[in-house]
Motif scaffolding. Structure first.
Motif, mmCIF file in Angstrom:
data_model
loop_
_atom_site.group_PDB
_atom_site.id
_atom_site.type_symbol
_atom_site.label_atom_id
_atom_site.label_comp_id
_atom_site.label_asym_id
_atom_site.label_seq_id
_atom_site.Cartn_x
_atom_site.Cartn_y
_atom_site.Cartn_z
ATOM 1 N N VAL A 34 0.849 -1.202 0.000
ATOM 2 C CA VAL A 34 0.000 0.000 0.000
ATOM 3 C C VAL A 34 0.880 1.246 0.000
ATOM 4 O O VAL A 34 1.876 1.311 0.697
ATOM 5 N N ARG A 35 0.480 2.230 -0.824
ATOM 6 C CA ARG A 35 1.269 3.459 -0.937
ATOM 7 C C ARG A 35 0.558 4.613 -0.223
ATOM 8 O O ARG A 35 -0.657 4.747 -0.323
ATOM 9 N N ILE A 36 1.331 5.419 0.488
ATOM 10 C CA ILE A 36 0.761 6.619 1.121
ATOM 11 C C ILE A 36 0.699 7.733 0.089
ATOM 12 O O ILE A 36 1.691 8.040 -0.561
ATOM 13 N N HIS A 37 -0.479 8.308 -0.073
ATOM 14 C CA HIS A 37 -0.616 9.438 -1.005
ATOM 15 C C HIS A 37 -0.451 10.758 -0.277
ATOM 16 O O HIS A 37 0.123 11.705 -0.811
ATOM 17 N N GLU A 38 -0.995 10.814 0.941
ATOM 18 C CA GLU A 38 -1.069 12.105 1.629
ATOM 19 C C GLU A 38 -1.230 11.882 3.128
ATOM 20 O O GLU A 38 -1.861 10.909 3.547
ATOM 21 N N VAL A 39 -0.665 12.774 3.937
ATOM 22 C CA VAL A 39 -0.871 12.743 5.388
ATOM 23 C C VAL A 39 -1.509 14.066 5.781
ATOM 24 O O VAL A 39 -1.000 15.138 5.453
ATOM 25 N N LEU A 40 -2.656 13.976 6.451
ATOM 26 C CA LEU A 40 -3.415 15.181 6.824
ATOM 27 C C LEU A 40 -3.579 15.255 8.326
ATOM 28 O O LEU A 40 -3.725 14.224 8.983
ATOM 29 N N GLY A 41 -3.585 16.462 8.867
ATOM 30 C CA GLY A 41 -3.911 16.669 10.275
ATOM 31 C C GLY A 41 -5.191 17.480 10.368
ATOM 32 O O GLY A 41 -5.368 18.431 9.610
ATOM 33 N N THR A 42 -6.094 17.084 11.261
ATOM 34 C CA THR A 42 -7.335 17.840 11.438
ATOM 35 C C THR A 42 -7.527 18.147 12.918
ATOM 36 O O THR A 42 -6.990 17.460 13.779
#
Ligand SMILES: Nc1ncnc2c1ncn2[C@@H]1O[C@H](COP(=O)(O)OP(=O)(O)OP(=O)(O)O)[C@@H](O)[C@H]1O
Length: 84
Positions: free
Chosen positions: A71-79
């Protein structure tokens, strides 16, 4: 599919898996119509159990990997808000 919530450009769908510190949901990338799996971490639980470094290391490692069977990480987001 019914989308109850959004995170950034992702429309969240049903839960497809759960781990110790995370829930994984099916999500739709509204910019290209592609489905992705989005892993939502329980930040409080990660901090309380001193696993911040381990999570950051996992993200760094995942970003380095590029293989058709991984599995590939596309994006890391913080909310700031909590997703259900
Ligand atoms: N990219 C993905 N596509 C589809 N399902 C996924 C994906 N990533 C995780 N899942 C599902 O979500 C579940 C939880 O994933 P997660 O990475 O949080 O936990 P884990 O590594 O399996 O367990 P733990 O964190 O407790 O060691 C997985 O067991 C799997 O069923």
């Amino acid at each position: 599919m019914v989308f109850a919530n959004t995170i950034g450009k992702y429309q969240l769908g049903r839960t497809i898996g759960e781990g110790t510190f995370a829930r994984v949901k099916l999500a739709l990338d509204s910019t290209n119509g592609k489905y992705v799996a989005i892993k939502i971490l329980d930040k409080h639980m990660v901090v309380e159990t001193n696993l911040t470094n381990q999570v950051q290391r996992e993200i760094r490692t995942m970003k380095l990997l590029n293989h058709p069977n991984i599995v590939r990480i596309h994006e890391v987001l913080g909310t700031k808000t909590k997703s259900t």
